[in-house]
Scaffold this motif. Structure first.
Motif, PDB file in Angstrom:
ATOM      1  N   MET A   1       0.845  -1.191   0.000  1.00 58.47           N
ATOM      2  CA  MET A   1       0.000   0.000   0.000  1.00 58.47           C
ATOM      3  C   MET A   1       0.874   1.232   0.000  1.00 58.47           C
ATOM      4  N   GLY A   2       0.455   2.277  -0.780  1.00 60.28           N
ATOM      5  CA  GLY A   2       1.190   3.520  -0.792  1.00 60.28           C
ATOM      6  C   GLY A   2       0.252   4.695  -0.940  1.00 60.28           C
ATOM      7  N   ILE A   3       0.723   5.864  -0.497  1.00 63.86           N
ATOM      8  CA  ILE A   3      -0.024   7.096  -0.726  1.00 63.86           C
ATOM      9  C   ILE A   3       0.898   8.057  -1.447  1.00 63.86           C
ATOM     10  N   THR A   4       0.313   8.919  -2.228  1.00 62.87           N
ATOM     11  CA  THR A   4       1.092   9.904  -2.956  1.00 62.87           C
ATOM     12  C   THR A   4       0.391  11.248  -2.853  1.00 62.87           C
ATOM     13  N   ASN A   5       1.196  12.320  -2.888  1.00 62.10           N
ATOM     14  CA  ASN A   5       0.657  13.672  -2.788  1.00 62.10           C
ATOM     15  C   ASN A   5       0.716  14.324  -4.158  1.00 62.10           C
ATOM     16  N   ASP A   6      -0.418  14.784  -4.619  1.00 64.81           N
ATOM     17  CA  ASP A   6      -0.487  15.428  -5.929  1.00 64.81           C
ATOM     18  C   ASP A   6      -1.171  16.782  -5.755  1.00 64.81           C
ATOM     19  N   ARG A   7      -0.369  17.837  -5.870  1.00 66.09           N
ATOM     20  CA  ARG A   7      -0.849  19.212  -5.732  1.00 66.09           C
ATOM     21  C   ARG A   7      -1.609  19.427  -4.414  1.00 66.09           C
ATOM     22  N   GLY A   8      -1.004  18.875  -3.340  1.00 66.19           N
ATOM     23  CA  GLY A   8      -1.523  19.113  -2.010  1.00 66.19           C
ATOM     24  C   GLY A   8      -2.605  18.156  -1.554  1.00 66.19           C
ATOM     25  N   ARG A   9      -3.046  17.233  -2.401  1.00 65.78           N
ATOM     26  CA  ARG A   9      -4.075  16.272  -2.040  1.00 65.78           C
ATOM     27  C   ARG A   9      -3.499  14.855  -2.112  1.00 65.78           C
ATOM     28  N   TYR A  10      -3.965  13.997  -1.209  1.00 68.49           N
ATOM     29  CA  TYR A  10      -3.406  12.646  -1.130  1.00 68.49           C
ATOM     30  C   TYR A  10      -4.261  11.635  -1.892  1.00 68.49           C
ATOM     31  N   TYR A  11      -3.549  10.637  -2.429  1.00 66.77           N
ATOM     32  CA  TYR A  11      -4.193   9.567  -3.184  1.00 66.77           C
ATOM     33  C   TYR A  11      -3.630   8.226  -2.707  1.00 66.77           C
ATOM     34  N   TRP A  12      -4.483   7.213  -2.727  1.00 63.79           N
ATOM     35  CA  TRP A  12      -4.043   5.835  -2.460  1.00 63.79           C
ATOM     36  C   TRP A  12      -3.640   5.214  -3.783  1.00 63.79           C
ATOM     37  N   VAL A  13      -2.471   4.564  -3.812  1.00 60.02           N
ATOM     38  CA  VAL A  13      -1.950   3.973  -5.039  1.00 60.02           C
ATOM     39  C   VAL A  13      -1.492   2.549  -4.739  1.00 60.02           C
ATOM     40  N   LYS A  14      -1.837   1.619  -5.638  1.00 67.86           N
ATOM     41  CA  LYS A  14      -1.401   0.235  -5.440  1.00 67.86           C
ATOM     42  C   LYS A  14      -1.247  -0.466  -6.779  1.00 67.86           C
ATOM     43  N   ARG A  15      -0.160  -1.226  -6.899  1.00 68.44           N
ATOM     44  CA  ARG A  15       0.032  -2.073  -8.064  1.00 68.44           C
ATOM     45  C   ARG A  15      -0.838  -3.318  -7.898  1.00 68.44           C
ATOM     46  N   ILE A  16      -1.514  -3.742  -8.953  1.00 63.76           N
ATOM     47  CA  ILE A  16      -2.417  -4.882  -8.876  1.00 63.76           C
ATOM     48  C   ILE A  16      -1.614  -6.166  -8.648  1.00 63.76           C
ATOM     49  N   PRO A  17      -1.907  -6.926  -7.565  1.00 65.44           N
ATOM     50  CA  PRO A  17      -1.218  -8.210  -7.350  1.00 65.44           C
ATOM     51  C   PRO A  17      -1.454  -9.153  -8.532  1.00 65.44           C
ATOM     52  N   LYS A  18      -0.509 -10.030  -8.775  1.00 67.79           N
ATOM     53  CA  LYS A  18      -0.555 -10.913  -9.946  1.00 67.79           C
ATOM     54  C   LYS A  18      -1.835 -11.731 -10.022  1.00 67.79           C
ATOM     55  N   ARG A  19      -2.316 -12.197  -8.859  1.00 69.34           N
ATOM     56  CA  ARG A  19      -3.476 -13.092  -8.893  1.00 69.34           C
ATOM     57  C   ARG A  19      -4.751 -12.394  -9.366  1.00 69.34           C
ATOM     58  N   TYR A  20      -4.745 -11.039  -9.352  1.00 71.90           N
ATOM     59  CA  TYR A  20      -5.946 -10.305  -9.781  1.00 71.90           C
ATOM     60  C   TYR A  20      -5.787  -9.645 -11.155  1.00 71.90           C
ATOM     61  N   LEU A  21      -4.606  -9.803 -11.770  1.00 69.63           N
ATOM     62  CA  LEU A  21      -4.377  -9.167 -13.068  1.00 69.63           C
ATOM     63  C   LEU A  21      -5.393  -9.668 -14.094  1.00 69.63           C
ATOM     64  N   GLY A  22      -5.961  -8.763 -14.853  1.00 68.52           N
ATOM     65  CA  GLY A  22      -6.951  -9.108 -15.858  1.00 68.52           C
ATOM     66  C   GLY A  22      -8.378  -8.949 -15.358  1.00 68.52           C
ATOM     67  N   LEU A  23      -8.540  -8.993 -14.025  1.00 63.16           N
ATOM     68  CA  LEU A  23      -9.875  -8.824 -13.451  1.00 63.16           C
ATOM     69  C   LEU A  23     -10.193  -7.358 -13.168  1.00 63.16           C
TER      70      LEU A  23
END
Length: 440
Positions: free
Chosen positions: A1-23
């Motif tokens: 799990m990660g968060i990122t700040n974009d122009r003062g606002r926060y976002y949750w960011v996550k790479r899709i785990p392999k088992r869910y790719l395509g779904l």
């Protein structure tokens, strides 16, 4: 799990785990490899709290999508239930949702909406609105859930002990399903939903065991099957709050089996097993474990699982320490120190010289198989029912014949002593004196 700040606002960011790719798909309907969701805050601490909740919801949603895309109806239902809970709602069948309180229905619908449109995924919509039919697990799934629900009971067991503990429970489930439904093309028993198992099925299984006992099978084997099935069902139903009557209760058969592991006689031990050259064909480690048993009555696993440090062969009173050492002792009172005398001390010293038990470390079952095969092939069984474990019973009988105090016998054998304990009756010296009376 990660968060990122974009122009003062926060976002949750996550790479899709392999088992869910395509779904997991984006707004254009195409699969994506990474997701991002606004957390609607400029506070990092608040963003981290919100991100944890978003992650829990998304992971539950993806698991529900994966389950819905698979073949297990039970897994699909469980995933939907967990997804509803992650979104803050207890799972309810759609009929209960639509026929329940209006505010509950509105809250569920609004949780799936953003603005004037429903934006929740199909998996989320099915979970929150209760559109996935409830499905009871199969008996094999109940058994596996039981293992998971009770795993804290077995934290002290070694991997070998956990495997050994599961075997009779697996066998009980397999026996019942094979009798009730037969086996498939893969020779595996045909499973059945747990709510489809009736008392009639259980009673028929009991009758099948009764007929087998009349043909020579052991009552204990039948009662073990009944006991394991009863425990698995009862514990699972209680811990999962499932309201199903237990079809496996009160099946136990009356009666007792005759003791099936007799004791060796002193004459057989001295004249056959300890005869010059009698054990020469047995590998060194297996032979020495057997010889340690002769003057100690130690269980095979208490020797094979002991680390080198527990072989106190240089002490004033040489002894073997029986301690957990990464495994669960049979019961608490089996923890003890057992003096090493005569052929048992000589064997222990050879094990120490080789660096400890190695070939059969934590493999008492393999040791028993090898030694019993050797005893059979070399005509060293006093009767066909005698086994290597008969040595332990020989020591027990010898101590009784030597009129050793029952408390000291219990200390040596690792048996429970029911009378009040006074003084230091289980001291190493006292045990050594008792074993010296029968030592070979």
């Amino acid at each position: 799990m990660g968060i990122t700040n974009d122009r003062g606002r926060y976002y949750w960011v996550k790479r899709i785990p392999k088992r869910y790719l395509g779904l997991v798909r984006g707004s254009d309907g195409k699969p994506v490899t990474q997701v991002r969701q606004a957390l609607h805050t400029d506070s990092e601490s608040e963003a981290r709290l919100k991100a944890a909740q978003v992650e829990a919801e998304r992971m539950a949603e993806w698991e529900a999508m994966l389950a819905g895309d698979g073949t297990s109806a039970r897994r699909h239902y469980d995933a939907a239930r967990k997804l509803a809970q992650a979104r803050g709602f207890p799972y309810k069948p759609v009929a209960d949702v639509s026929g329940g309180e209006v505010m509950d229905l509105m809250n569920r619908v609004l949780s799936l909406a953003e603005g004037s449109a429903l934006t929740g995924s199909l998996a989320a919509t099915e979970a929150v609105l209760g559109a996935v039919p409830e499905v009871m697990p199969t008996l094999i799934e109940v058994r596996d859930e039981y293992y998971d629900l009770t795993k804290t009971r077995h934290l002290k067991k070694s991997e070998a002990q956990r495997h050994k503990w599961r075997l009779p429970r697996d066998r009980a489930v397999r026996n019942f399903l094979t009798f009730t439904n037969g086996t498939g093309p893969d020779k595996m028993p045909i499973d059945m939903a747990v709510d489809a198992i009736t008392r009639d099925h259980a009673v028929a299984f009991r009758n099948w065991w009764s007929a087998r006992i009349e043909s020579g099978m052991k009552i204990e084997s039948a009662n073990k099957d009944f006991g394991h099935l009863n425990e698995i069902f009862k514990t699972w139903a209680k811990l999962t709050k499932t309201d199903l009557s237990n079809p496996f209760s009160d099946l136990r058969l009356e009666g007792k089996d005759e003791r099936d592991v007799p004791a060796f006689s002193l004459e057989w031990i001295t004249g056959q097993i300890l005869a010059p050259g009698a054990l020469d064909g047995l590998n060194d480690e297996a032979r020495d474990v057997l010889l340690i048993m002769i003057n100690t009555a130690l269980r095979p696993s208490e020797i094979t699982d002991a680390p080198l440090a527990d072989f106190e062969t240089a002490a004033n009173v040489p002894y073997l320490r029986v301690a957990p050492n990464g495994r669960e002792l049979k019961v608490a009172h089996t923890k003890r120190d057992i003096p090493l005398i005569g052929v048992s001390l000589e064997a222990a010293r050879r094990i120490v010289a080789r660096g400890g038990v190695q070939r059969y470390a934590h493999k008492a079952g393999s040791w028993s198989a090898a030694v019993n095969k050797f005893l059979t092939n070399n005509n060293l069984r006093e009767t066909p029912t005698h086994t290597a474990y008969s040595i332990r019973h020989y020591v027990e009988n010898a101590l009784l014949a030597a009129k050793v105090d029952d408390r000291v016998r219990a200390d040596i054998l690792g048996h429970k002593y029911n009378r009040p304990s006074y003084g230091d009756g289980g001291a190493l010296k006292g045990r050594a004196e008792a074993l010296t009376l029968i030592a070979l």
